[in-house]
Enzyme design. Sequence first.
Site, PDB file in Angstrom:
ATOM      1  CG  HIS A 109      28.198 -32.011   3.947  1.00 38.64           C
ATOM      2  ND1 HIS A 109      27.977 -32.962   4.913  1.00 38.64           N
ATOM      3  CD2 HIS A 109      29.421 -31.507   4.217  1.00 38.64           C
ATOM      4  CE1 HIS A 109      29.018 -33.025   5.727  1.00 38.64           C
ATOM      5  NE2 HIS A 109      29.922 -32.155   5.314  1.00 38.64           N
ATOM      6  CD  GLU A 110      31.509 -30.189   1.515  1.00 39.58           C
ATOM      7  OE1 GLU A 110      32.122 -29.373   2.235  1.00 39.58           O
ATOM      8  OE2 GLU A 110      31.487 -31.414   1.752  1.00 39.58           O
ATOM      9  CG  MET A 124      38.011 -28.724   2.193  1.00 32.96           C
ATOM     10  SD  MET A 124      37.723 -29.221   3.922  1.00 32.96           S
ATOM     11  CE  MET A 124      37.821 -27.604   4.722  1.00 32.96           C
ATOM     12  CD  GLU A 172      32.486 -32.046   8.844  1.00 28.93           C
ATOM     13  OE1 GLU A 172      31.521 -32.280   8.096  1.00 28.93           O
ATOM     14  OE2 GLU A 172      33.477 -31.376   8.479  1.00 28.93           O
TER      15      GLU A 172
END
Length: 1009
Positions: free
Chosen positions: A425-426, A391, A448
């Site tokens: 990604h994060e 996350m 996303e």
Amino acid sequence: MALEDRREKGMPFTQMVIEEDSLRNGRGLSDQWADSAVVRPRTTERHITVHKRLVLGFAISILGLIIATIIAVLLSVKFEECGHESSRRAGNASAVSGGRLNQSRESPSSRDGGRRARLPWAQPRLPTSLRPSHYDLNLMVDMANFTFSGVVTIQVDCMDSTKHIVLHADKLAVEGAEVTAANSSAPLGIATLFLHPENQVLVLILTQPLQAPGRYTVKLYYGANISDELLGFFRNWFVTKEERRFLAVTQFSPTHARKTFPCFDEPVYKATFRISIKHQSTYLALSNMPVDAIIQEDGEWITEQFAETPRMSTYYLAWAICNFTSKETFTDGGISVRVYARPNLIQQGSGDYTLHIAKRLLEFYEDYFNISYSLPKLDLLAVPEFPYAAMENWGLNVFVEEIILLDPEVSSISYLLDTTMIVAHEICHQWFGDLVTPIWWEDVWLKEGFAHYFEYVGTDYLYSEFNMEDQRFLTDNLHKVMFLDGLASSHPISQEVLQAKDIDRVFDWIPYKKGAALIRMVANFMGQNVFQKGLQDFLAAHMYGNAGRNDLWSKLKEALQKIGKNVNIKEVMDCWTLQMGYPVVTIVRNERNVDILTVKQEHFIYDLNRKSTTPASSNNSYLWKIPLTIAVGNLSHISTEAMIWINNKTEHHQINKLDESSWFLGNLNQTGYFRVNYDLRNWRLLIEQLMIKPKVISVGNRAGLIDDAFNLARAGYLPQNIPLEIIKYLYKEKEFLPWHAASNVLLDLDRLVDRNKEHNIFRQYILKQVAPIYNLLGWPEDALNSSVVQASYQTKELQREVLSLACKFGIVLCHEKAKLLLSEWMETDQNRIPPNLRDFVYCTGISLMDDNVWEFLWNKYQSSTVILERKILLKSLACSKNTFLLNRLLNLSLSSHLVPDQIALEVIINVAKSPNGRDLAWKMFQDNWSMFNSRFGEALFIISRLINGVTEFLSTEIELNELKEFVKNLRKGEDASFAQAIEIVEANVRWHDQLEDELFHWLRNSLNS
Ligand SMILES: [Zn+2]
């Protein structure tokens, strides 16, 4: 936020159709949900001690609630009557507050449907009359009792005069409230305060309205438990040699901040936050910002005060209480980057790789987006259990530890790449998501999709030789999402959501993978440099704020205009984002004019029966604006045509250099999000080209032709023999990507036919294609002596792909080698199997050797301390053909403490993949449905993954009826997650009825000829 997209090592037994955990050779790319999911029913030791204060509060609150209810009914009646202001004084705040609010099942108005529809707390979205600008959140966290309490002071701006303060709160015991005007210390009268659990909101009804414009302060006192579920503020534990240690961490996205403090929990309500946390001094606290003061309290307590955040939304706020240690580095610009994990893991250097790439990626994004990182530090926290893979909380990214902590013993290049991609990604989210946030969840793909796309771009920055965006993107992202999006039960990438319970539903693969695929398509038709400039302008224009898709389209359009190009990007992209699915473009040569091509588009769908019966997909008006690139080639060379836009159902285009003997190829390097079909003559020419000189066609297009052909045939657009004829060229294929694409579709097809009595001829056909390259490549020379053999990533991946296919489809030598390697291990107790081959070697051994191997690996699983190795071992146990052992494994996974919660789901799904285990897993799933549903009801992604995992290879009429019967008997609401599963099984049954004979007829002829 990253969902699990684990590429498994266990290639032969992975699935390709639905779940992402397949077929990339190596481990899963990003995201995790199911991975950390807890399957086991709760045991007493997991129950939480309820703080005495809360029990007392609960008792008082029942009484308070009854009074509050009566008063609120009176008030709301009054409110409705006079439209705005009630002059009646109805008690004061202290008299009516303090409800254990999550116990209240009914709000004042819930017995009056008509009026209720108009009440501000009965709406799915918060009223817009108030906007928060700043929160002071003071928490006291008791890690001995697993409770916490808080005082939150919220500064709000009143935009429209109102007597109602409505904000989110869920499962909190609110014990008191004060409301004051900014310029006064005198509290305003609170007539009542209650929770409306249906919408997870807390309501304060004031005796006098707040005036607009005006600034007010809302102060709330509350308490709650540290949750045992993996959402909100929840606990985690791990075992050291001496003891069990606890930590507690938050997961707020998308709608769980409200479980930890009353707040305006919608992304558009950005505010600044100042957090302070009082906790036992044996722990340390982390949050988005660095600590700027530590206060020594009485006894064992300390308070850590964090610096104020920039403007941000609630869903990426975060904190954690743990006794971890860290390693730190700094970017060139002086940003502190730290990895926090269990002390022993930090000490042995498990986080070093992540720390290194996090620093480099942070610098890369600062450069690429031309905007400095917003905070003074970025912490990467590795926790044992987490509902997602990771996350992106601003400044405090949280990961499941196995993803970012690498163990040299089992970490091959594939694992390293997975770690790289998820970190990429994060960190991308620190800009796309945190700095600029989607206005509402319908556009979650805006963050996303970008984060997923940049997994590949970021990895290419670190390892340019891997060409991830050109290559792995196709097999790991594009081909997978095109399967899901080819179902009638798919949905548009931008989908309307209102209720909190539906918001979780938007986090499926469509926003992630289709989002990334559409972004890649835009980047390619715009040109990378113009695209990058457009993104920079978009971020700069909306930083610290919110933006929707139209804001993005307008910035991209401007960027194109600056170089003199006029493309209405909104018009183009609306048809890709607002319509579900994608087109199949059929290109046919004109019989009379050989240089004229007829191009048709139609909605691609697997089950053509659905097309006529499902309203969403029966709409023949589905049209896309398609950037189609076409190349023309012949045996020796290929020439590229300029891109043409296809806007109509049917168009005719003249193509230069097209003559009788040349073939044509659409969608070069598969940059477009669509499939391409051709007339049969052209398919034959392409097959001939592949057989004679495959390299004339690019690697990406070779993989694309394979995937398109198999899927077009599966859906009935193409004769069944064409894809099988295409793969005949594979004996000449030396590149990994086409093999990977082939492996995906072949394993998929294998599971459709693995119960056919003639399955053996399918197997033989595949072996015929695999054997030559297996013989050529063989096993890595270090398989037995453990020395490091230097080979390129692509070579290793190719070898792994071919070896696992060879073992799966039964090349005897491959079986012998796998058995030999395992026997060696059993005899010497030294495991010298290369890490990237372990999953299929274990799996092959378990499926072929006697039960002692199963017992051996089960014991190794219990004694191993390496997280990744344990996971590989456990999943390979599902490869047994012995139903007794499979049953034992399922029972152990569900009920034993020996199997960690986070792996149990994967074990069940793996059992369902084998023909011997399919019935068992499906039956076990049905028997335990209520337990699964109560455990994961709130986490839809997990439940959907499990449902699809156990059902997707059911393919008989009887199984379909069983599934339908099962769904029919579910409670209302539970059935929603089964729509996709039913459609896939229906398509499987239809394929068996109508197309399977055609496939086997051709196979028989082919093997006899
Ligand atoms: Zn994400």
